[in-house]
Design a protein around this motif. Structure first.
Motif, PDB file in Angstrom:
ATOM      1  N   ASN A 118       0.842  -1.203   0.000  1.00 14.29           N
ATOM      2  CA  ASN A 118       0.000   0.000   0.000  1.00 14.29           C
ATOM      3  C   ASN A 118       0.872   1.246   0.000  1.00 14.29           C
ATOM      4  OD1 ASN A 118      -2.039  -1.814   0.251  1.00 14.29           O
ATOM      5  ND2 ASN A 118      -2.788  -1.072   2.226  1.00 14.29           N
ATOM      6  N   GLY A 134      -4.018  -1.236  -2.775  1.00 16.19           N
ATOM      7  CA  GLY A 134      -4.741  -0.496  -1.746  1.00 16.19           C
ATOM      8  C   GLY A 134      -5.314   0.806  -2.276  1.00 16.19           C
ATOM      9  N   ASP A 135      -5.756   1.624  -1.330  1.00 13.04           N
ATOM     10  CA  ASP A 135      -6.407   2.884  -1.684  1.00 13.04           C
ATOM     11  C   ASP A 135      -5.385   3.944  -2.065  1.00 13.04           C
ATOM     12  OD1 ASP A 135      -8.790   1.773  -1.024  1.00 13.04           O
ATOM     13  OD2 ASP A 135      -8.850   2.614   1.000  1.00 13.04           O
TER      14      ASP A 135
HETATM   15  C1  LIG Z   1      -3.901  -1.991   2.186  1.00 14.51           C
HETATM   16  O1  LIG Z   1      -5.049  -1.264   1.858  1.00 14.51           O
HETATM   17  C2  LIG Z   1      -6.260  -2.037   1.867  1.00 14.51           C
HETATM   18  C3  LIG Z   1      -7.357  -1.169   1.316  1.00 14.51           C
HETATM   19  O2  LIG Z   1      -7.243   0.112   1.818  1.00 14.51           O
HETATM   20  C4  LIG Z   1      -6.531  -2.521   3.275  1.00 14.51           C
HETATM   21  O3  LIG Z   1      -7.668  -3.305   3.279  1.00 14.51           O
HETATM   22  C5  LIG Z   1      -5.338  -3.339   3.726  1.00 14.51           C
HETATM   23  O4  LIG Z   1      -5.488  -3.696   5.069  1.00 14.51           O
HETATM   24  C6  LIG Z   1      -4.046  -2.552   3.584  1.00 14.51           C
HETATM   25  N1  LIG Z   1      -2.935  -3.428   3.837  1.00 14.51           N
HETATM   26  C7  LIG Z   1      -1.965  -3.101   4.679  1.00 14.51           C
HETATM   27  C8  LIG Z   1      -0.886  -4.104   4.842  1.00 14.51           C
HETATM   28  O5  LIG Z   1      -1.942  -2.032   5.266  1.00 14.51           O
END
Ligand SMILES: *[C@@H]1O[C@H](CO)[C@@H](O)[C@H](O)[C@H]1NC(C)=O
Ligand SMILES: *[C@@H]1O[C@H](CO)[C@@H](O)[C@H](O)[C@H]1NC(C)=O
Ligand SMILES: *[C@@H]1O[C@H](CO)[C@@H](O)[C@H](O)[C@H]1NC(C)=O
Ligand SMILES: *[C@@H]1O[C@H](CO)[C@@H](O)[C@H](O)[C@H]1NC(C)=O
Ligand SMILES: *[C@@H]1O[C@H](CO)[C@@H](O)[C@H](O)[C@H]1NC(C)=O
Ligand SMILES: *[C@@H]1O[C@H](CO)[C@@H](O)[C@H](O)[C@H]1NC(C)=O
Ligand SMILES: *[C@@H]1O[C@H](CO)[C@@H](O)[C@H](O)[C@H]1NC(C)=O
Ligand SMILES: *[C@@H]1O[C@H](CO)[C@@H](O)[C@H](O)[C@H]1NC(C)=O
Ligand SMILES: *[C@@H]1O[C@H](CO)[C@@H](O)[C@H](O)[C@H]1NC(C)=O
Ligand SMILES: *[C@@H]1O[C@H](CO)[C@@H](O)[C@H](O)[C@H]1NC(C)=O
Ligand SMILES: *[C@@H]1O[C@H](CO)[C@@H](O)[C@H](O)[C@H]1NC(C)=O
Ligand SMILES: *[C@@H]1O[C@H](CO)[C@@H](O)[C@H](O)[C@H]1NC(C)=O
Length: 803
Positions: free
Chosen positions: A466, A487-488
Motif C-alpha cells: 500500500n 490499496g487505496d
Molecule cells: C492496504 O489497503 C487495503 C485497502 O485500503 C486494506 O484493506 C489493507 O489492510 C491494507 N494493507 C496493509 C498491509 O496495510
C-alpha cells in the motif's frame, strides 16, 4: 585643530561617496562643462541587466564642484578629471566624434559598461586617451570595427569590451594592441566578433605578451583548424576560449602558462585526447572541457591534481575507458562532472576520498556493477547523479546517511532490492529520482515524508504494498506509476496544495475515489490514473468543481461507464485527455464539448457509434483525434475536413463505409491518417497527394478499388505507407520511388500487376511488401518479368521509353 578634525570626520564619514582626493579640489570649468554636455547628450532607459542603480549623473549639477560628483574622480594634484565611472547608468544615445567625452584627455580610468550607445561606431578618438589604464566598454551596443588607434593605449592594464556582438576585430589591430600595451593584464573580449582572426594567428598575436593574466575570448566566432596550437602566455592565470563552436584541432598546448588557475575550453570542437601536459598545470583549480569531441581516456594525473576543485568533461561522447581508481585523500574536488561520455567499468572505490565533494555527476555513461559503499566520508555532497548507466545490485547503506544531499538521481539503471525501512539522512533532500530500475518491496514511509522533498519519481519499478501516508508537504511532482502498488489512494494526497504532477497509473490500486477531491489540488497540471483496473472513480457530485489549470488528464482503463456524472466538472485549460479503453458511448456531454483548449483526445476502445458529434464546431485547436476500435458506422463526417489543425486522425478498426472523401485534402497539417480495418470502397482519391505533411498513411483492410494514385509519389515526407488487403489493380506507379524517406511499404494482398519499380528506397523492401499480388514481378520477388509487359503504360513508363 579640533575643528579641523571635526571637519575631516564629516568629510570622511558623512559623505562616504566623496573621496578625499576627488572632492578636495575644485574641478576645472572645462571639465565640468564637458561632463554636463556629455550627460545631456543622452536619455535614460530601463536596463534589465543592471540592478537598480542610484543614478550617479543625478548628482551632476551646474555650478557645483564636479570633482565631488558621483562617478567622477579628479587628480589630487592637478584636479584634472582622471576617472569616469558610469557603468550601469542606463544612458542611451550616440557617441559621435564631437562628443565632449573626448575633451577629458587626462582620463586614466573609464567605465561606460551597460549603457546603450545605439550601435554608434566605436570612434577612433577613444585611442586618444593616452594615459588610460582601465577601459570598460562592455555591453555598450557599439558597432563596426575596433579602430586601429586602440593600440595607442599603451598604458592599458585592463580592457573589457565584452558583449558587443556587432563589434569586429582585425587581426592587425589586436596584434598591435597586445604588442604595444606591454603591461596589459586583463583582456576581456568575449562576444566581440573575431571571425576574421584565424586560430593559427593566435600564438603570433599573443606571443608578445608576458603580462597577460586574464584572457577571455569566449563566443567570439574564432573558427577553423588550430594547427600550431601553442599559446605561450607565462603570466596567464585565467583563460576562456569557450563557445567558439567551430574552433577545431587538438586542445592547445599551454605548457608556458605554469600559473594557470582557471581554464575553460568548453563548447568548442576540439578533438583528440586530453593532453598529459594539462596535468603539469599544478595551480589549476577549475578545468572545463564540456561539449567538445574529445576522445581517449581520462589521465589519472588529472584526477590527482592537488589544487583542482572543479572538473567538467561532460558531453564529449567519446571519452571512454574507466575512471582510474586514484583519488587521493588530499583531493580537493568540489565538483566532478563526467556525464554523457562513454566511460565504463566500475565506479572507483577511492571516490570515498573526495571529502570536499559537493556535486558529482557520472550520469549517461556505461558504468556497471554495484555502487560502492563510499558515501560516509562525503558529508558535503549536495548533488549526486548516476542516472542512465548499467549499475546494478542494491543501493549502498552509506548513501542514506548523507544529510546535505539535495538532488539524487539514480534513475534508469538496474538497481534491485528494497529500500531500507529507516534512514538517518536526507533531511535536505529536494529531488529523488529512482525511476526505471528494478527496485522492489514496500515504499518505505520515510520516502513519502521527507520534509524538503519537491520531486519524487519512483515510477517503472516493482514496488508493492500500500502507499503509506504522504506528508512531504513541499511535493509538487509525484510519480509512482508503473509499479505493483495496491490499496487505496491515500486521502493525505488531497492536502498537497503544491502538487502539479501526479502519476499513479499502471498499478493495482483499488478502492473508491471521489474524483471531485482532485479539484482541491489547485496547482494540478497533470493527473494520470490510467490502468488501475480495480480503481473505482466516483464522479457523483452536487457542486461544481473546477480544474483550473489541469492540462493533462489520463483516465484510460479505469472502467468508466458513460460519463454523464462528470457533467459538473470544468476543465478550462485541458489540452490532453485520454479516456481510451473504457465503456463510453452515446452523446458527448457538454463539459467535454466545452473544452476549447483541447488539443488531443483519445477515445479508442470505447463504444461510440456516430462520428458526427466529434467533428462539429467545438475544439478549434484539436491536433489529435483517436477514435479507433469503436463502433463507428456510416460514412466519414465531411465536417472533419474543416478541422484544419488536425495532425493525427485515427479511425481504424470501425465499421465506416462509403468513399474516402476528397475534401480530406483540405486538412493540410495532417501527418498521420489511419483508416485501416473499415469498409471503405471506391478509389483512393487522387487529391490525397496534396497532404504534403503526411508521414504515415494506412488504408489497409478495406474494399478500395482502382489503381494506386501516382500523386502519392508527391508525399515527400511519407515514412510509412500501408495499402494492403484491398482490391487495388494496375501497376505500382514508378513515382513512388520518389519517396526518399519511405521506410515501411505494404502493398500485399491486392490485385496489382506488372513490374515492381526499382531504385532508391525500393531496393530495401522485401517480399512481404508485395505478397498476395499474383500479377507482380521483379525484385524482390523471385518471379522474373517477361520481356514485354501487357499492363497499360503509365505516363512515366512512356517517358522512360523515350530516353
Ligand atoms: C492496504 O489497503 C487495503 C485497502 O485500503 C486494506 O484493506 C489493507 O489492510 C491494507 N494493507 C496493509 C498491509 O496495510
Ligand atoms: C552652467 O552655468 C553657466 C552659468 O551659470 C552657464 O553659462 C553654462 O551655460 C551652464 N552650462 C551648462 C552646460 O548648462
Ligand atoms: C564597470 O562598471 C560595472 C557596473 O557598475 C561593473 O560591474 C564593472 O565591474 C566595472 N568594470 C570594471 C573593470 O571594474
Ligand atoms: C555632433 O555630430 C553629430 C553627427 O555627426 C551631429 O548630428 C550633431 O549635431 C553634432 N553635435 C554638435 C553639438 O555639434
Ligand atoms: C600622462 O601621464 C604623464 C605622466 O604621468 C603626464 O606627464 C602627462 O601629462 C599625462 N597626460 C595627460 C594628457 O594627462
Ligand atoms: C604604441 O603606442 C604609442 C604611444 O601611445 C603610439 O605612439 C604608437 O603609435 C603605438 N603603436 C602602435 C603600433 O599602435
Ligand atoms: C563578424 O564580422 C564578419 C566580418 O569580419 C561578418 O562577415 C560577420 O557577419 C560578423 N558576424 C556577426 C555575428 O556579426
Ligand atoms: C615568440 O617569441 C619568441 C621570443 O620572444 C620567439 O623566439 C618565438 O619565435 C616567437 N614565436 C612565434 C610563434 O612567433
Ligand atoms: C608544448 O609547447 C612547448 C613549448 O612551449 C614544447 O616544449 C612542448 O614540447 C609542447 N608539447 C607538446 C605536447 O607539443
Ligand atoms: C611536466 O613538467 C615537467 C617538469 O617541467 C617536464 O619534465 C614534463 O615533461 C612535463 N610533462 C608534460 C606532459 O608536459
Ligand atoms: C596550489 O595553489 C597554491 C596557490 O593557490 C600554491 O601555493 C600551491 O603551490 C599549489 N599547489 C601545487 C601543488 O602547485
Ligand atoms: C580520437 O579521434 C581521432 C580523430 O579525431 C582519431 O584519429 C583517434 O584515433 C581517436 N583516438 C581514440 C583513442 O579513439
Amino acid at each position: 585643530m579640533r575643528l579641523f578634525l571635526l571637519y575631516l570626520h564629516i568629510l570622511l564619514f558623512n559623505f562616504p561617496s566623496f573621496s578625499l582626493s576627488s572632492s578636495n579640489f575644485l574641478c576645472h570649468p572645462e571639465d565640468s562643462y564637458a561632463l554636463l554636455q556629455f550627460k545631456s547628450s543622452f536619455t535614460t532607459y530601463t536596463n534589465y541587466a543592471c540592478q537598480e542603480q542610484p543614478q550617479k549623473t543625478s548628482t551632476w549639477k551646474n555650478g557645483t564642484n564636479c570633482c565631488s560628483w558621483h562617478g567622477v574622480t579628479c587628480d589630487t594634484v592637478s584636479a584634472n578629471v582622471i576617472g569616469l565611472d558610469l557603468g550601469c547608468e542606463s544612458l542611451q544615445g550616440n557617441i559621435y566624434s564631437n562628443s565632449t567625452l573626448f575633451q577629458l584627455s587626462h582620463l586614466q580610468s573609464l567605465n561606460l559598461s551597460y549603457n546603450d550607445f545605439f550601435g554608434t561606431h566605436f570612434h577612433s578618438k577613444f585611442g586618444g586617451f593616452q594615459n588610460l589604464t582601465h577601459l570598460d566598454l562592455s555591453s555598450c551596443n557599439f558597432q563596426g570595427e575596433v579602430p586601429p588607434q586602440i593600440s595607442h593605449l599603451s598604458k592599458l592594464i585592463s580592457l573589457h569590451l565584452s558583449r558587443n556582438g556587432q563589434l569586429s576585430w582585425k587581426e592587425t589591430t589586436l596584434k598591435s594592441l597586445v604588442q604595444n600595451a606591454t603591461i596589459l593584464e586583463e583582456l576581456i573580449l568575449d562576444e566581440t566578433n573575431m571571425s576574421s582572426i584565424h586560430p593559427n594567428s593566435l600564438n603570433l598575436i599573443f606571443n608578445q605578451s608576458s603580462s597577460l593574466t586574464n584572457l577571455n575570448l569566449q563566443r567570439s566566432g574564432i573558427s577553423g583548424n588550430w594547427k600550431n596550437n601553442i599559446l605561450c602566455l607565462p603570466s596567464l592565470q585565467e583563460l576562456d576560449l569557450s563557445k567558439n563552436d567551430y574552433l577545431e584541432g587538438q586542445l592547445p598546448n599551454l605548457s608556458c602558462s605554469t600559473f594557470l588557475r582557471i581554464l575553460d575550453l568548453s563548447y568548442c570542437s576540439f578533438t583528440g585526447p586530453i593532453p598529459l601536459s594539462f596535468s603539469n598545470l599544478t595551480y589549476l583549480t577549475s578545468l572545463s572541457l564540456i561539449d567538445n569531441r574529445l576522445n581517449g581516456s581520462i589521465p589519472s594525473s588529472l584526477l590527482t591534481l592537488q589544487n583542482l576543485t572543479s572538473l567538467s568533461l561532460k558531453d564529449n561522447l567519446f571519452i571512454s575507458g574507466q575512471i582510474p581508481d586514484v583519488f587521493p585523500k588530499s583531493n580537493r574536488f568540489q565538483k566532478l562532472d563526467l556525464s554523457s561520455n562513454k566511460i565504463d567499468g566500475q565506479l572507483p572505490k577511492s571516490l570515498s576520498n573526495l571529502q570536499h565533494l559537493i556535486n558529482l555527476d557520472l550520469s549517461s555513461n556505461s558504468f556497471s556493477g554495484q555502487i560502492p559503499d563510499v558515501f560516509d566520508g562525503l558529508t558535503k555532497l549536495q548533488e549526486l547523479r548516476l542516472g542512465y548507466n548499467r549499475l546494478e545490485g542494491q543501493i549502498p547503506p552509506s548513501l542514506f546517511r548523507l544529510s546535505q544531499l539535495d538532488y539524487l538521481d539514480f534513475s534508469n539503471n538496474k538497481l534491485k532490492g528494497p529500500l531500507p525501512e529507516e534512514i538517518s539522512g536526507f533531511q535536505n533532500l529536494g529531488y529523488l529520482f529512482l525511476n526505471n530500475n528494478l527496485l522492489s518491496g514496500k515504499i518505505p514511509s520515510w520516502c513519502l515524508s521527507l520534509p524538503s522533498l519537491g520531486m519524487l519519481d519512483l515510477s517503472n519499478n516493482q514496488f508493492t504494498g500500500n502507499i503509506s501516508v504522504i506528508s512531504s508537504y513541499s511535493l509538487y511532482y509525484l510519480k509512482l506509476c508503473s509499479n505493483k502498488l495496491q490499496g487505496d489512494i491515500p486521502e493525505s494526497i488531497f492536502n498537497f496544495a503544491n502538487l502539479a504532477t501526479l502519476c499513479l497509473s499502471s498499478n493495482n490500486l483499488s478502492g473508491v475515489v471521489n474524483f471531485q477531491h482532485f479539484s482541491k489540488l489547485q496547482k494540478l497540471d497533470t493527473l494520470s490514473l490510467s490502468r488501475n483496473s480495480q480503481l473505482s472513480l466516483n464522479f457523483e457530485s452536487t457542486v461544481n468543481y473546477n480544474f483550473s489549470i489541469l492540462s493533462t488528464l489520463e483516465l484510460s482503463s479505469v472502467g468508466l461507464i458513460g460519463y454523464s456524472k462528470l457533467s459538473s466538472g470544468k476543465f478550462p485549460g485541458l489540452r490532453y485527455l485520454d479516456l481510451s479503453d473504457n465503456k463510453l458511448f452515446g452523446r458527448l456531454p457538454n463539459w467535454l464539448l466545452n473544452i476549447d483548449s483541447l488539443q488531443s483526445l483519445g477515445l479508442s476502445h470505447n463504444m461510440f457509434e456516430s462520428m458526427d458529434q466529434f467533428t462539429r464546431n467545438q475544439w478549434q485547436n484539436l491536433q489529435g483525434l483517436d477514435l479507433s476500435f469503436n463502433l463507428l458506422a456510416g460514412g466519414i463526417s465531411l465536417s472533419i475536413c474543416n478541422k484544419s489543425s488536425l495532425i493525427l486522425l485515427n479511425l481504424a478498426h470501425n465499421k465506416l463505409t462509403g468513399n474516402i472523401p476528397q475534401c480530406l485534402a483540405n486538412v493540410s497539417s495532417l501527418q498521420v491518417l489511419d483508416l485501416q480495418e473499415n469498409k471503405f470502397y471506391g478509389t483512393i482519391p487522387n487529391v490525397i497527394g496534396e497532404l504534403q505533411a503526411l508521414h504515415g498513411l494506412n488504408l489497409s483492410h478495406n474494399r478500395l478499388t482502382g489503381s494506386i494514385p501516382q500523386s502519392i509519389g508527391n508525399l515527400s515526407s511519407l515514412e510509412s505507407l500501408d495499402l494492403s488487403s484491398n482490391i487495388l489493380t494496375g501497376v505500382i506507379p514508378a513515382e513512388l520511388t520518389n519517396l526518399n524517406g519511405l521506410e515501411v511499404l505494404n502493398l500485399s494482398h491486392n490485385h496489382l500487376m506488372g513490374e515492381i519499380p526499382q531504385g532508391k528506397q525500393f531496393n530495401t523492401f522485401s517480399n512481404d511488401s508485395y505478397v498476395g499480388n499474383s500479377g507482380l514481378c521483379g525484385f524482390p520477388l523471385s518471379k522474373k518479368c517477361g520481356p514485354k509487359q501487357h499492363s497499360p503504360p503509365s505516363a512515366n513508363t512512356l517517358g522512360s521509353e523515350e530516353n
